[in-house]
Write an enzyme that holds these catalytic residues in place. Structure first.
Site, PDB file in Angstrom:
ATOM      1  N   THR A  15       6.312 -11.726 -18.610  1.00  0.00           N
ATOM      2  CA  THR A  15       7.393 -12.714 -18.711  1.00  0.00           C
ATOM      3  C   THR A  15       6.916 -14.029 -19.302  1.00  0.00           C
ATOM      4  O   THR A  15       7.651 -14.701 -20.027  1.00  0.00           O
ATOM      5  CB  THR A  15       7.972 -12.991 -17.300  1.00  0.00           C
ATOM      6  OG1 THR A  15       8.478 -11.772 -16.794  1.00  0.00           O
ATOM      7  CG2 THR A  15       9.087 -14.005 -17.342  1.00  0.00           C
ATOM      8  N   ASP A  59       5.322  -5.488 -21.576  1.00  0.00           N
ATOM      9  CA  ASP A  59       5.810  -5.723 -20.227  1.00  0.00           C
ATOM     10  C   ASP A  59       4.818  -4.963 -19.337  1.00  0.00           C
ATOM     11  O   ASP A  59       4.457  -3.827 -19.636  1.00  0.00           O
ATOM     12  CB  ASP A  59       7.221  -5.127 -20.089  1.00  0.00           C
ATOM     13  CG  ASP A  59       7.836  -5.386 -18.718  1.00  0.00           C
ATOM     14  OD1 ASP A  59       8.894  -6.011 -18.665  1.00  0.00           O
ATOM     15  OD2 ASP A  59       7.262  -4.934 -17.697  1.00  0.00           O
ATOM     16  N   SER A  60       4.393  -5.580 -18.245  1.00  0.00           N
ATOM     17  CA  SER A  60       3.303  -4.953 -17.496  1.00  0.00           C
ATOM     18  C   SER A  60       3.718  -3.679 -16.775  1.00  0.00           C
ATOM     19  O   SER A  60       2.866  -2.985 -16.220  1.00  0.00           O
ATOM     20  CB  SER A  60       2.650  -5.940 -16.535  1.00  0.00           C
ATOM     21  OG  SER A  60       3.398  -6.084 -15.362  1.00  0.00           O
ATOM     22  N   ASP A  92       4.398  -7.806 -12.593  1.00  0.00           N
ATOM     23  CA  ASP A  92       4.755  -6.551 -11.913  1.00  0.00           C
ATOM     24  C   ASP A  92       3.544  -5.708 -11.513  1.00  0.00           C
ATOM     25  O   ASP A  92       3.487  -5.177 -10.414  1.00  0.00           O
ATOM     26  CB  ASP A  92       5.690  -5.705 -12.800  1.00  0.00           C
ATOM     27  CG  ASP A  92       7.095  -6.302 -12.863  1.00  0.00           C
ATOM     28  OD1 ASP A  92       7.408  -7.188 -12.042  1.00  0.00           O
ATOM     29  OD2 ASP A  92       7.883  -5.869 -13.727  1.00  0.00           O
ATOM     30  N   THR A 167      -1.180  -8.490  -3.533  1.00  0.00           N
ATOM     31  CA  THR A 167      -0.069  -7.572  -3.749  1.00  0.00           C
ATOM     32  C   THR A 167       1.155  -8.399  -4.149  1.00  0.00           C
ATOM     33  O   THR A 167       1.283  -9.547  -3.705  1.00  0.00           O
ATOM     34  CB  THR A 167       0.161  -6.750  -2.460  1.00  0.00           C
ATOM     35  OG1 THR A 167       1.054  -5.695  -2.735  1.00  0.00           O
ATOM     36  CG2 THR A 167       0.697  -7.560  -1.301  1.00  0.00           C
ATOM     37  N   THR A 279      -2.803   1.696   5.316  1.00  0.00           N
ATOM     38  CA  THR A 279      -1.570   1.433   6.049  1.00  0.00           C
ATOM     39  C   THR A 279      -0.455   0.974   5.116  1.00  0.00           C
ATOM     40  O   THR A 279      -0.717   0.302   4.119  1.00  0.00           O
ATOM     41  CB  THR A 279      -1.768   0.375   7.146  1.00  0.00           C
ATOM     42  OG1 THR A 279      -0.498   0.106   7.758  1.00  0.00           O
ATOM     43  CG2 THR A 279      -2.330  -0.935   6.607  1.00  0.00           C
ATOM     44  N   GLN A 280       0.775   1.363   5.471  1.00  0.00           N
ATOM     45  CA  GLN A 280       1.907   0.853   4.671  1.00  0.00           C
ATOM     46  C   GLN A 280       2.324  -0.532   5.149  1.00  0.00           C
ATOM     47  O   GLN A 280       3.242  -1.133   4.585  1.00  0.00           O
ATOM     48  CB  GLN A 280       3.070   1.837   4.648  1.00  0.00           C
ATOM     49  CG  GLN A 280       3.499   2.379   5.989  1.00  0.00           C
ATOM     50  CD  GLN A 280       4.554   3.481   5.841  1.00  0.00           C
ATOM     51  OE1 GLN A 280       5.716   3.198   6.026  1.00  0.00           O
ATOM     52  NE2 GLN A 280       4.153   4.694   5.528  1.00  0.00           N
ATOM     53  N   CYS A 281       1.679  -1.068   6.184  1.00  0.00           N
ATOM     54  CA  CYS A 281       1.937  -2.465   6.589  1.00  0.00           C
ATOM     55  C   CYS A 281       1.367  -3.404   5.531  1.00  0.00           C
ATOM     56  O   CYS A 281       0.362  -3.091   4.900  1.00  0.00           O
ATOM     57  CB  CYS A 281       1.241  -2.793   7.905  1.00  0.00           C
ATOM     58  SG  CYS A 281       1.929  -1.939   9.309  1.00  0.00           S
TER      59      CYS A 281
HETATM   60  N1  ASP Z   1       8.416  -7.370 -16.048  1.00  0.00           N
HETATM   61  C1  ASP Z   1       7.503  -8.461 -16.166  1.00  0.00           C
HETATM   62  C2  ASP Z   1       6.097  -7.903 -16.336  1.00  0.00           C
HETATM   63  O1  ASP Z   1       5.486  -7.551 -15.376  1.00  0.00           O
HETATM   64  C3  ASP Z   1       7.587  -9.364 -14.993  1.00  0.00           C
HETATM   65  C4  ASP Z   1       6.678 -10.555 -15.033  1.00  0.00           C
HETATM   66  O2  ASP Z   1       5.909 -10.792 -15.928  1.00  0.00           O
HETATM   67  O3  ASP Z   1       6.744 -11.354 -14.093  1.00  0.00           O
HETATM   68  O4  ASP Z   1       5.620  -7.812 -17.433  1.00  0.00           O
END
Ligand code: ASP
Length: 343
Positions: A15, A59-60, A92, A167, A279-281
Site C-alpha cells: 500500500t 501487493d504482498s 498483509d 503478527t 497455539t492459536q492464541c
Molecule cells: N494489500 C496490501 C499489501 O499487503 C496491504 C498493505 O500494504 O498494507 O500489499
C-alpha cells in the site's frame, strides 16, 4: 567527523507505494521514483540513501519464497556497500517475510528493517511517511562504528519489533502489528529510544553473513476447531509430499483426546512427518504436558512450538527443511532459538 551512513531501500510493493486507479477503483502499485518524490522530507535525513525496486512491485498477498530469495540476494549483493537496509513491503504478509528473512540471513551484523503503511503515501492522512522516515533513522543508528540493530526487524506505528515475533493484528488501525511474546526493541516518541537489553546478540565469535536460499514449501498449517472431522484431518495429513504440519492447537497447546485423532497424528509422526504444536492464541505459548490434552501430543512426539507465532513456525520449518538437516535432529533444532524467535 563521523562519515555518513549508507542505507539501501528495497521496494517490493504494498500500500505504501500505491495509487488509486480511478477507472477500476482499486489500489495499484506505482514506481519507486514516484514514491520517493512524494516524500521530499527524505532529503533532510543525515545519510546517503539509495533505492532498488522489484521490477514489478507487488501487493504482498502475492508474496512467495521466490521473492524472499530476491530480497535476500539484494541484501547479500549490497551487504558490504551499505550499513543498513529498509525493506518497503505490504503489511498483509510482512510478518511472514520478516520471519523468513530472519532465518535466511544468518550472522547479520547490520539492520534489515521491514516497513510499510496502512494508507498510501499520497493520502493526506498517510502513516507511510513516519514509518519510512523513522525506519531509515533506526537503520542508521551506529555505536562505536557498529550498527546498533543487527537483526531483521519490523517498524510500524512508532514501534520497532523483532520481525519473527510479529503478527498482523488489524486491517483498520495504524497500529497494525503486535509482538505478543516479546517486547518492542525501540519506541519512537519525542526521543527515539532503543531498549538495548532486548536486542539480538550474535554469538561471540565473529562469523560472516551466510545467506540461505533453499526454502522447502512442503509445509501445511491446520487450525483446530471443535467439530473438525476425521476425513478432513486425513486429507490434510496425506497431502502428497507433505513433510511438516504446523498444528494450531487450543490454549497452552491442547487438542482433543479422540482415538482417531491421536492415532492419525501418531502414524504420521512415526512415518517421519514433523508435526509442530503452536497455539492459536495470540499471546502465550505451548506448555506440553500441563494438561492431559497436551501430554498425549508430547508422547506422540509432536514438536513443541512454545511461544512461536504461526508466521515464524511456517518460515522456520521451510528454512530447516531446506537446510537438509537430518530428521533425527530436526525436533531439537526446531525447539532451539536460532534468531530469537522462540523462548
Ligand atoms: N494489500 C496490501 C499489501 O499487503 C496491504 C498493505 O500494504 O498494507 O500489499
Amino acid at each position: 567527523m563521523a562519515r555518513k551512513v549508507n542505507i539501501l531501500m528495497i521496494y517490493t510493493g504494498g500500500t505504501i507505494g500505491m495509487v488509486k486507479d480511478y477507472a477500476s477503483g482499486t489500489l495499484k502499485a506505482f514506481d519507486f521514483d514516484e514514491l520517493i518524490e512524494s516524500i521530499p522530507e527524505i532529503n533532510q535525513l543525515d545519510c546517503n540513501l539509495e533505492g532498488i525496486s522489484f521490477e514489478t512491485p507487488i501487493d504482498s498477498s502475492n508474496m512467495n519464497p521466490k521473492y524472499w530469495v530476491e530480497i535476500a540476494s539484494i541484501v547479500e549483493e549490497n551487504y558490504n556497500r551499505f550499513d543498513g537496509f529498509v525493506v518497503l513491503h505490504g503489511s498483509d504478509t510482512m510478518s511472514y517475510s520478516g520471519s523468513a528473512l530472519s532465518f535466511m540471513l544468518e550472522n547479520l551484523s547490520k539492520p534489515v528493517i521491514f516497513t510499510g503503511s496502512q494508507l498510501p503515501i499520497g493520502d493526506l492522512r498517510t502513516d507511510a511517511k513516519e514509518n519510512l522516515i523513522t525506519s531509515i533513522q533506526i537503520a542508521s543508528l551506529m555505536k562505536s562504528g557498529k550498527s546498533v540493530i543487527q537483526e531483521v526487524c519490523l517498524y510500524f506505528e512508532y514501534k520497532l519489533y523483532r520481525a519473527n515475533r510479529t503478527t498482523k493484528i488489524s486491517a483498520e488501525h495504524f497500529e497494525a502489528f503486535a509482538s505478543p511474546n516479546y517486547p518492542p526493541l525501540a519506541e519512537s516518541g519525542v526521543h527515539l529510544k532503543v531498549d538495548e537489553q532486548y536486542l539480538w546478540k550474535k554469538p561471540k565469535k565473529q562469523h560472516q553473513l551466510m545467506v540461505h536460499k533453499e526454502m522447502d514449501c512442503n509445509v501445511g498449517v491446520l487450525k483446530l476447531f471443535p467439530g473438525l472431522g476425521e476425513p478432513f484431518l486425513n486429507a490434510v495429513l496425506n497431502t502428497p509430499n507433505l513433510k511438516a504440519l504446523i498444528l494450531e492447537t487450543y490454549g497452552a497447546g491442547n487438542a482433543p483426546l479422540d482415538d482417531w485423532f491421536l492415532k492419525a497424528l501418531k502414524e504420521r509422526v512415526d512415518s517421519g512427518q514433523h508435526i509442530i504444536n503452536v497455539t492459536q492464541c495470540t499471546g502465550g505459548g505451548v506448555a506440553m504436558g500441563q494438561y492431559e490434552t497436551s501430554a498425549k501430543l508430547q508422547k506422540i512426539g509432536l514438536i513443541n512450538g512454545k511461544d512461536l507465532t504461526t508466521e515464524a513456525a511456517v518460515t522456520k520449518t521451510m528454512y530447516l527443511l531446506g537446510s537438509g538437516i537430518s530428521n533425527k535432529i530436526f525436533k531439537s533444532v526446531f525447539e532451539t532459538s536460532l534468531r530469537g524467535e522462540i523462548h
